[in-house]
Design a protein around this motif. Structure first.
Motif, mmCIF file in Angstrom:
data_model
loop_
_atom_site.group_PDB
_atom_site.id
_atom_site.type_symbol
_atom_site.label_atom_id
_atom_site.label_comp_id
_atom_site.label_asym_id
_atom_site.label_seq_id
_atom_site.Cartn_x
_atom_site.Cartn_y
_atom_site.Cartn_z
ATOM 1 N N GLN A 283 0.811 -1.221 0.000
ATOM 2 C CA GLN A 283 0.000 0.000 0.000
ATOM 3 C C GLN A 283 0.846 1.274 0.000
ATOM 4 O O GLN A 283 0.331 2.370 -0.153
ATOM 5 N N ASN A 284 2.132 1.109 0.267
ATOM 6 C CA ASN A 284 3.003 2.282 0.379
ATOM 7 C C ASN A 284 4.283 2.094 -0.438
ATOM 8 O O ASN A 284 4.718 0.961 -0.660
ATOM 9 N N ASP A 288 4.724 -0.522 -3.347
ATOM 10 C CA ASP A 288 3.418 -0.447 -4.016
ATOM 11 C C ASP A 288 3.593 -0.609 -5.532
ATOM 12 O O ASP A 288 2.621 -0.745 -6.264
ATOM 13 N N SER A 429 -8.935 -9.941 -0.343
ATOM 14 C CA SER A 429 -8.825 -8.630 0.309
ATOM 15 C C SER A 429 -9.424 -8.624 1.708
ATOM 16 O O SER A 429 -9.045 -7.796 2.537
ATOM 17 N N ASN A 437 -1.420 -7.058 2.058
ATOM 18 C CA ASN A 437 -2.512 -6.073 2.080
ATOM 19 C C ASN A 437 -2.849 -5.542 0.682
ATOM 20 O O ASN A 437 -3.161 -4.362 0.523
ATOM 21 N N TYR A 438 -2.770 -6.405 -0.297
ATOM 22 C CA TYR A 438 -3.088 -6.001 -1.668
ATOM 23 C C TYR A 438 -4.594 -6.129 -1.865
ATOM 24 O O TYR A 438 -5.177 -7.173 -1.559
ATOM 25 N N GLN A 439 -5.215 -5.079 -2.365
ATOM 26 C CA GLN A 439 -6.666 -5.081 -2.535
ATOM 27 C C GLN A 439 -6.973 -5.122 -4.033
ATOM 28 O O GLN A 439 -6.617 -4.197 -4.756
#
Lengths: 514, 324
Positions: A283-284, A288, A429, A437-439
């Motif tokens: 996510q970051n 990412d 998810s 935490n990959y959506q």
């Protein structure tokens, strides 16, 4: 000097006398197998515990509806003789056997099985997770049990083989305190219909299981199974070499060669379903970007890692589903190898031509620290500076589940042997174990679709599609798949291994020829 | 004593709860769903504010309830009751070894100052403090179990021998009381290595204290008087020197016991001695707050009681001390 000799003589005499009266330092052996493990047992309630050390005993004390046999690709009957799913996958009917009894004389039937599943869900502990899909449990006939599911769940029959749903009779409620479903009592008592029952348990020291001669599946050949807690790996190795124990667990990889070379000891070796991988904070920045994750995958030397750290007791693998299980595309194996120019090029394309600094977080588990050091040196070759931070396991797992880890490591063994366990649990998810935490709606669609189907061929296609997707996205980097190792004395006979039931040991089919 | 214990509970509670981690997650297992973990957290009362959790703990503590272990699901008090005798047996034996051994070694070193015995005792003392106990334990296992087959490697009793009927939980006492010689022999043999390993550090401390204390006393006038009366040297040392020289040792015994109790955490792990030390190690790995708290409170209580006994014993050892 004379007095000193007298004292030495007296001490020697006392020691010999003690050894004589105590029958040697270990006592006289019955027809038993002694297993030494580092993992202490603390709770024998099948509906409460998820710890391997407890499950090993629960597996011998309690029966389930189905079980894993020696063939990993099949589900064998146990208390259920046959089963059938409806076309829509929403209802499952199990036909039950009529000759099984529990330790207290309770006769097994569908009402007993119904109660047991209600208790599993009512207790609501960790073992109940795979069974949350059950909407209703019915006992229409004395030996017919029916499950109505909330939604189709492809792996359902495999979850029925798990130790988590072993059958506990309603008589446990005689020991209920404050609405606890008899948990406090069952934690250190046994009330199963399995081949063994609890004979004694000295907490932190040993558990003795005694064979049930009237077991419906036939009396075990062993009289007893003794599980000894020996915390130090060096001591377990010494005891196995000395022949005072029969099977040793958690032996250091460095010690395996010595055991293989020793007379009277063998080390059973087979592929396991235990996989180890690196995960990222997707996510970051910088992870990412798929190109950065791919650069990491191309920077690692997998063969050197397996040879150097695992001493060859592992195999490289790619993809969420372990080798030996359906639902994987073997063509992907070996596509990620150490290609430094490509890794550097990917980093430059992602905007990191000079690399970056990241933190590798881990817990003091197995060989993780060694792996982290090696990964640190590999990534330095492409300009990525890695700082290593180690925390205790409770802290680490809280950080991992809270998505506070930039780059981390984890190993996983399945609760049930189905690609769903590795794919849905690690990538969906909504799954807690989606550590990267990959959506992705696309991933969720594939995994939900595969879960809802009951035909294995159709599910296989979807998992293979997902396999390629993960390969492209590199949501995690797979390091290796463990080879299972079980050191034991050669006089132990009848042992077989099924990767689905690791770490369970089939003592009910084993014997000893000293 | 009460304020100290109260302070211990606050400290232990804070430390245990400040460690990042989720006991509910550990209990449910890493593969458990979020809903299951949430339900478990609620059931364990872990979603309440810390102050409420602490006041609930205290109110239960005053009723003799140490809470329920998150790991074993049994009352902590009952878990500790099961484990306490093993630790007590080991600690007591180690205390005896270190006390008797330390006094003998220290006295000999002082009486024969600068002799081979004195130098030897210095080496033993240095080794006792410097050698890590877990290393010593494994080396002893290698020699006495693996090479010589004289002593068992770990545990409290032979793997095929039934434990003696429970009376006190102390295997040596229980088997002696029941006349169960097999269990007695086995449990004594099992006690030797862990007790020796545990006692070595304390033995070093006691022997050095006794040595310097005896050296202080041995040159005093009343000792010379005793000698000039024609008393045998052994009597002079035993009746006149040691009685006064041992007061610092008694003072130390409270601290020694605390050190031994702390040492059990390591020694019980090396020798898989099923006592409170091993219990608390496993509890720490599972973030089992009530069990960690229970152990800490009990250990603090034991040390406090020991210190009380030490204070009282001064009256018998030194006639000049009187409590009003």
């Amino acid at each position: 000097m004379c007095r000193f000799k007298r004292i030495v003589f007296l001490v020697g005499l006392l020691t010999v006398s003690l050894m004589v009266v105590s029958g040697g330092i270990f006592g006289q052996a019955p027809m038993a197998v002694v297993l030494a493990t580092a993992q202490d047992m603390d709770n024998l309630d099948p509906h409460v515990t998820t710890m391997n050390s407890n499950m090993r005993l629960i597996y011998l004390i309690y029966d389930g509806l189905c079980q894993f046999g020696s063939d990993p690709s099949t589900v064998d009957p146990m208390l259920a003789t046959s089963w059938e799913a409806s076309d829509d996958g929403l209802s499952w009917i199990f036909q039950l056997r009529n000759d099984a009894y529990f330790e207290d004389g309770t006769h097994f039937d569908s009402a007993v099985a119904k109660f047991s599943f209600e208790r599993l869900l009512g207790v609501g502990g960790g073992p109940s997770s795979p069974y949350q899909v059950i909407e209703e449990i019915l006992a229409p006939e004395p030996y017919t049990l029916k499950f109505i599911l909330k939604e189709p769940f492809g792996p359902f029959i495999w979850t029925m083989c798990s130790v988590f749903c072993r059958i506990v009779p309603p008589s446990v409620m005689e020991h209920e305190e404050d609405g606890d479903w008899g948990q406090a009592w069952l934690a250190d008592h046994s009330l199963g219909s399995g081949p063994f029952q609890l004979k004694s348990w000295e907490k932190g020291q040993r558990v003795v299981l005694a064979a049930k001669k009237d077991y419906w599946g036939g009396a075990p050949k062993l009289d007893q199974v003794i599980v000894r807690i020996i915390m130090e790996p060096a001591t377990r190795k010494m005891e196995l070499l000395a022949g005072t124990i029969d099977i040793a667990e958690d032996i250091l990889i460095e010690d395996l060669d010595e055991l293989i070379a020793a007379e009277g000891v063998e080390v059973f070796k087979a592929p396991s379903f235990h996989i180890n991988y690196l995960y990222f904070d997707t996510q970051n920045p910088p992870f990412d970007d798929a190109r950065v994750r791919k650069a990491v995958a191309y920077a690692l030397d997998y063969d050197a890692l397996i040879d150097g750290i695992m001493k060859g007791w592992a195999v490289p693998h790619e993809g969420p589903v372990p080798i030996g299980m359906w639902g994987r595309d073997d063509r992907l194996d070996g596509l990620y190898t150490r290609r430094l120019p490509l890794a550097r090029q990917l980093l430059a394309e992602a905007g990191y031509p000079d690399g970056f600094t990241t933190t590798f977080t881990l817990a003091p588990i197995a060989n993780w620290a060694q792996i982290a050091t090696l990964v640190q040196s590999y990534l330095a070759d492409v300009g990525i500076t890695v700082k290593i931070e180690q925390y205790s396991w409770p802290t680490y797992i809280a950080m991992a589940l809270g998505h506070e880890v930039e780059l981390g490591i984890i190993g996983i063994t399945p609760d049930y042997p189905d690609p769903d366990m590795f794919a849905w649990m690690l990538y969906h998810s909504t799954s807690e174990l989606n550590l990267s935490n990959y959506q992705s709606e696309e991933i969720d669609r594939i995994l939900d679709g595969a879960r809802a189907l009951s035909e294995q061929d159709e599910r296989d296609e979807l998992y293979k599609e997902f396999h390629w997707l993960q390969h492209e996205l590199v949501l995690v980097v797979y390091l290796y798949q463990d080879l299972f190792r079980q050191p034991m004395r050669t006089w132990v006979k009848g042992y077989y291994y099924n990767p689905n039931m690791q770490p369970l040991i089939p003592f009910q089919d084993m014997w000893v020829e000293r | 004593m009460i304020p100290t214990l109260f302070g211990v509970t606050i400290l232990a509670f804070l430390i245990a709860n400040l460690i990042p981690g989720d006991p509910a997650r550990l209990q449910a297992g890493p593969n458990a769903s979020r809903e299951v973990v949430e339900r478990l957290r609620e059931k364990l009362g872990l979603d309440d504010p810390l102050l409420i959790q602490y006041s609930r703990y205290l109110s239960h503590l005053f009723q003799g309830d140490l809470g329920t272990s998150i790991r074993t699901r049994r009352p902590v008090l009952s878990d500790l009751k099961t484990r306490f005798p093993a630790t007590f047996e080991l600690t007591l034996t180690a205390l005896l070894f270190s006390g008797i051994g330390g006094i003998i070694l220290g006295t000999l070193a002082a009486v024969k100052q600068d002799s081979l015995i004195d130098h030897g005792s210095r080496v033993v003392a240095l080794a006792g403090v410097a050698v890590p106990s877990f290393w010593l334990g494994i080396i002893l296992q290698l020699i006495f179990f693996f090479k010589l087959r004289l002593l068992p490697s770990s545990g409290r009793i032979g793997q095929f021998i039934s434990s003696p009927t429970h009376i006190s939980g102390l295997y040596v006492f229980d088997s002696l009381f029941a006349g169960n010689w097999t269990a007695l022999g086995s449990s004594l043999l099992h006690l030797v290595m862990p007790a020796v390993t545990l006692s070595l550090g304390a033995l070093a401390l006691v022997s050095r204290t006794v040595r310097s204390s005896v050296l202080d006393v041995i040159s005093l006038d009343y000792v010379q008087t005793a000698r000039s009366k024609g008393l045998r040297e052994r009597i002079v040392i035993r009746k006149h020197v040691l009685r006064n020289a041992l007061i610092p040792v008694v003072t130390m015994s409270g601290m020694t016991l605390a050190a031994l109790l702390g040492g059990t955490v390591l020694i019980e792990t090396v020798f898989t001695w099923p006592g409170m030390g091993l219990y608390v190690v496993n509890s720490i790995f599972a973030l089992d707050f009530p069990a960690i708290m229970g152990f800490t409170v009990l250990a603090a209580l034991i040390v406090q009681i020991m210190n009380l006994f030490v204070d009282i014993s001064y009256v018998f050892l030194d006639p000049r001390i009187r409590y009003g």
